[in-house]
Design a protein around this motif. Structure first.
Motif, short mmCIF file in Angstrom:
data_model
loop_
_atom_site.label_atom_id
_atom_site.label_comp_id
_atom_site.label_asym_id
_atom_site.label_seq_id
_atom_site.Cartn_x
_atom_site.Cartn_y
_atom_site.Cartn_z
N ASN A 21 0.80 -1.31 -0.21
CA ASN A 21 -0.16 0.15 0.54
C ASN A 21 0.96 1.08 -0.15
O ASN A 21 1.88 1.25 1.64
CB ASN A 21 -0.87 0.03 1.28
N ILE A 23 0.79 4.51 0.93
CA ILE A 23 0.57 5.30 2.42
C ILE A 23 0.93 4.13 3.00
O ILE A 23 1.28 5.06 3.64
CB ILE A 23 -1.10 5.62 1.94
N THR A 24 0.01 3.26 3.29
CA THR A 24 0.27 3.14 5.00
C THR A 24 2.02 1.94 5.02
O THR A 24 2.48 1.89 5.81
CB THR A 24 -0.19 2.43 5.57
N GLY A 25 1.91 1.15 3.42
CA GLY A 25 3.58 0.73 3.00
C GLY A 25 3.01 -0.57 3.88
O GLY A 25 3.90 -2.00 3.61
N LEU A 26 1.70 -0.93 4.36
CA LEU A 26 1.65 -2.90 4.15
C LEU A 26 1.63 -3.33 3.03
O LEU A 26 1.23 -2.96 1.94
CB LEU A 26 -0.15 -2.67 4.87
N ARG A 27 2.36 -4.90 3.29
CA ARG A 27 2.89 -5.23 2.79
C ARG A 27 2.33 -6.93 2.66
O ARG A 27 2.12 -6.97 2.89
CB ARG A 27 4.91 -5.48 2.88
N SER A 154 -4.57 -2.09 -1.66
CA SER A 154 -4.19 -0.27 -2.42
C SER A 154 -5.74 0.21 -2.29
O SER A 154 -5.40 1.39 -1.82
CB SER A 154 -4.18 -0.76 -3.79
N ARG A 156 -8.23 1.79 0.22
CA ARG A 156 -7.86 2.00 1.77
C ARG A 156 -8.41 1.20 3.01
O ARG A 156 -8.49 0.35 3.67
CB ARG A 156 -8.07 3.75 1.86
N LYS A 157 -9.82 0.52 2.27
CA LYS A 157 -10.44 0.14 3.28
C LYS A 157 -10.54 -1.03 3.63
O LYS A 157 -10.41 -2.04 4.36
CB LYS A 157 -12.47 0.75 2.51
N GLN A 159 -7.32 -2.52 2.52
CA GLN A 159 -6.58 -2.68 3.76
C GLN A 159 -6.44 -2.90 5.35
O GLN A 159 -5.23 -3.42 5.97
CB GLN A 159 -5.45 -1.72 2.70
N THR A 160 -7.62 -1.73 5.12
CA THR A 160 -7.86 -1.64 7.00
C THR A 160 -7.96 -2.89 7.24
O THR A 160 -8.09 -3.88 8.50
CB THR A 160 -8.58 -0.34 6.89
N GLN A 163 -5.94 -5.42 8.31
CA GLN A 163 -4.94 -5.24 9.15
C GLN A 163 -4.81 -5.80 11.03
O GLN A 163 -5.01 -5.68 11.62
CB GLN A 163 -4.74 -3.99 9.09
#
Ligand SMILES: [Zn+2]
Length: 186
Positions: A21, A23-27, A154, A156-157, A159-160, A163
């Motif tokens: 992602n 923005i958040t860097g989530l991999r 990619s 926002r919702k 990827q949240t 997590q």
């Protein structure tokens, strides 16, 4: 039943983290790791023998399935797109009607039941909801093989959601129920 669960991309993202992602860097590799471990737990509780493999080597992944004479193979990935609005869940098999199609349909059905608010990206061209692509790990595995794209990292919702441990538990429990539905229908 012996199942292979492949967590997409390389362990700890080294060298290949998959999608990230911006923005958040989530991999992707970190999310697929967690999802695979949790799914394995549910399937072991259902009495399946499970080999979990995350590797940068696609040949090693395929060998885990073929050398062990696996009954099914599931590869877990996160989708990504330049358009941050792109979203949704999809399951791939190789093209045409194969032994993987009922497995994909069972997983999709359970996931839909658990996540009625989620967008499902489907291809009904062959009268079932899986999408079709000649991905290496699907094409080269002998047993029924599916590839799950659990959502867009990619977005926002989504990827949240990825997590959120509760989301991951609910998601992997649904996939495991799909596998056991498929098993009883064999
Ligand atoms: Zn991937």
């Amino acid at each position: 039943m012996l199942g292979i669960i492949n967590q997409g991309h390389a362990p700890k993202g080294n060298p290949d983290p998959g999608a990230i992602n911006p923005i958040t860097g989530l991999r992707e590799s970190d999310i697929t790791y967690l999802l695979g471990e949790e799914m394995a737990g549910f399937l072991r509780a259902a009495g399946h023998e499970i080999i979990v493999i995350q590797s940068d080597s696609l040949t090693e992944i395929v060998a885990a399935a073929n050398d062990n004479d696996a009954d099914y193979f599931i590869s877990i990935h996160c989708n990504s797109a330049e358009d941050p609005a792109a979203e949704g869940f999809e399951v791939y098999t190789t093209p045409g009607q194969t032994a993987a199609d009922p497995l994909a349909t069972a997983i999709i059905n359970q996931t839909k039941a658990a996540f009625p608010e989620t967008k499902f990206r489907e291809d009904w061209g062959d009268n079932d909801p899986d999408k079709e692509a000649n991905y290496y790990v699907l094409r080269n595995t002998v047993c029924p093989a599916v590839l799950i794209e659990c959502g867009f990292i990619s977005n926002r919702k989504e990827q949240t959601n990825m997590q959120d441990p509760a989301w991951r538990t609910k998601m992997t429990a649904a996939w495991a129920r799909g596998v056991t539905d498929w098993q009883v229908a064999l």
